[in-house]
Design a protein around this motif. Structure first.
Motif, PDB file in Angstrom:
ATOM      1  N   ARG A   2       0.840  -1.192   0.000  1.00 45.06           N
ATOM      2  CA  ARG A   2       0.000   0.000   0.000  1.00 45.06           C
ATOM      3  C   ARG A   2       0.884   1.255   0.000  1.00 45.06           C
ATOM      4  NH1 ARG A   2      -2.759   3.240   3.932  1.00 45.06           N
ATOM      5  NH2 ARG A   2      -4.951   3.574   3.433  1.00 45.06           N
ATOM      6  N   LEU A  86      -3.643   4.389  -3.574  1.00 45.68           N
ATOM      7  CA  LEU A  86      -2.914   3.763  -2.459  1.00 45.68           C
ATOM      8  C   LEU A  86      -2.764   2.266  -2.700  1.00 45.68           C
ATOM      9  CD1 LEU A  86      -4.539   5.541   0.655  1.00 45.68           C
ATOM     10  CD2 LEU A  86      -2.253   5.938  -0.286  1.00 45.68           C
ATOM     11  N   GLU A  87      -3.860   1.628  -3.158  1.00 45.66           N
ATOM     12  CA  GLU A  87      -3.819   0.174  -3.421  1.00 45.66           C
ATOM     13  C   GLU A  87      -2.772  -0.161  -4.479  1.00 45.66           C
ATOM     14  OE1 GLU A  87      -5.157  -1.569  -1.255  1.00 45.66           O
ATOM     15  OE2 GLU A  87      -6.421   0.051  -0.518  1.00 45.66           O
ATOM     16  N   TYR A 127      -8.839   5.384   6.507  1.00 45.28           N
ATOM     17  CA  TYR A 127      -7.805   6.075   5.728  1.00 45.28           C
ATOM     18  C   TYR A 127      -7.138   7.188   6.526  1.00 45.28           C
ATOM     19  CZ  TYR A 127      -9.899   3.474   1.941  1.00 45.28           C
ATOM     20  OH  TYR A 127     -10.377   2.452   1.159  1.00 45.28           O
TER      21      TYR A 127
END
Ligand code: TYD
Length: 207
Positions: A2, A86-87, A127
């Motif tokens: 991530r 982010l992934e 998050y």
């Protein structure tokens, strides 16, 4: 793996846009895979919501509506833009995030911080930023530097007293959250840029 999530906060005229530009130039020249995005906005729907929130003609907007619109723009932006980046392992740099809602709507508008936290629960719990960079300059100094407010912007128009409350709100958040780091930006823009870069290296956001 991530990617890291970095958010920038500050009062009006804190030089956030300039610092984000300088940081983006540095990251690009260093070959870092990143995106720069902003709140409210950063996705089609969120940019539409932004127009409604900031439109100086929307004088009837109540505080709760304002807070909910920021939260609505935020969750859409998270799902559509931030989370996928982010992934895929990208560094995400975001111009303002949930701490703006806590400072502006929670502390300065006087809505309860608990209410703001509740409507932003997904952002806060799922998050949280790896670091929040707070550009620390008092509203008086910032206003002087900026030569006054932008007259068409509903939030900028609120006057010094409101922005002092925002600043005090940020200071309270700083005391509570070790992931928020204040960067003194009383010096030149290049000195501030250097401090930000060093902070990000120190916190292992970049190498
Ligand atoms: P913008 O023109 O992007 O201002 P700045 O360059 O200072 O970031 O407008 C965003 C405005 O919205 C700014 O006045 C701060 C305010 N804001 C809130 O009040 N709550 C929020 O949650 C967010 C994200 C922004």
């Amino acid at each position: 793996m991530r990617g890291k999530f970095v958010t920038f906060e500050g009062c009006e005229g804190s030089g956030k846009s300039t610092q984000l530009r300088l940081l983006s130039e540095y990251l690009s020249s260093s070959g870092v895979d990143f995106i720069l995005t902003r709140e409210p906005g950063g996705s089609k729907i969120s940019e539409e919501i932004r127009k409604i929130i900031l439109n100086g003609k929307n004088v009837e907007m109540c505080d709760e509506c304002e807070a909910l619109l920021y939260a609505a723009a935020r969750i859409q932006h998270l799902r559509e833009t931030v989370a996928p980046a982010l992934e895929s392992g990208k560094l995400v740099i975001c111009d303002r995030y949930v701490h703006s809602s806590l400072a502006y709507q929670g502390y300065a508008r006087g809505l309860s911080v608990q209410y703001i936290s509740e409507i932003n629960r997904v952002a806060l719990e799922s998050y949280p930023p790896d670091i929040t960079v707070f550009l620390d300059i008092s509203p008086v100094a910032a206003f002087k530097r900026k030569h006054g407010a932008d007259r068409d912007d509903r939030i900028e128009n609120l006057g010094l007293e409101f922005h002092e409350k925002v600043y005090r709100g940020y200071k309270q958040l700083l005391d509570k959250d070790p992931y928020i780091c204040a960067v003194d930006c009383g010096g030149s823009k290049y000195e501030t840029a250097e401090k930000i870069k060093n902070l990000l290296i120190e916190r292992q956001i970049i190498t």
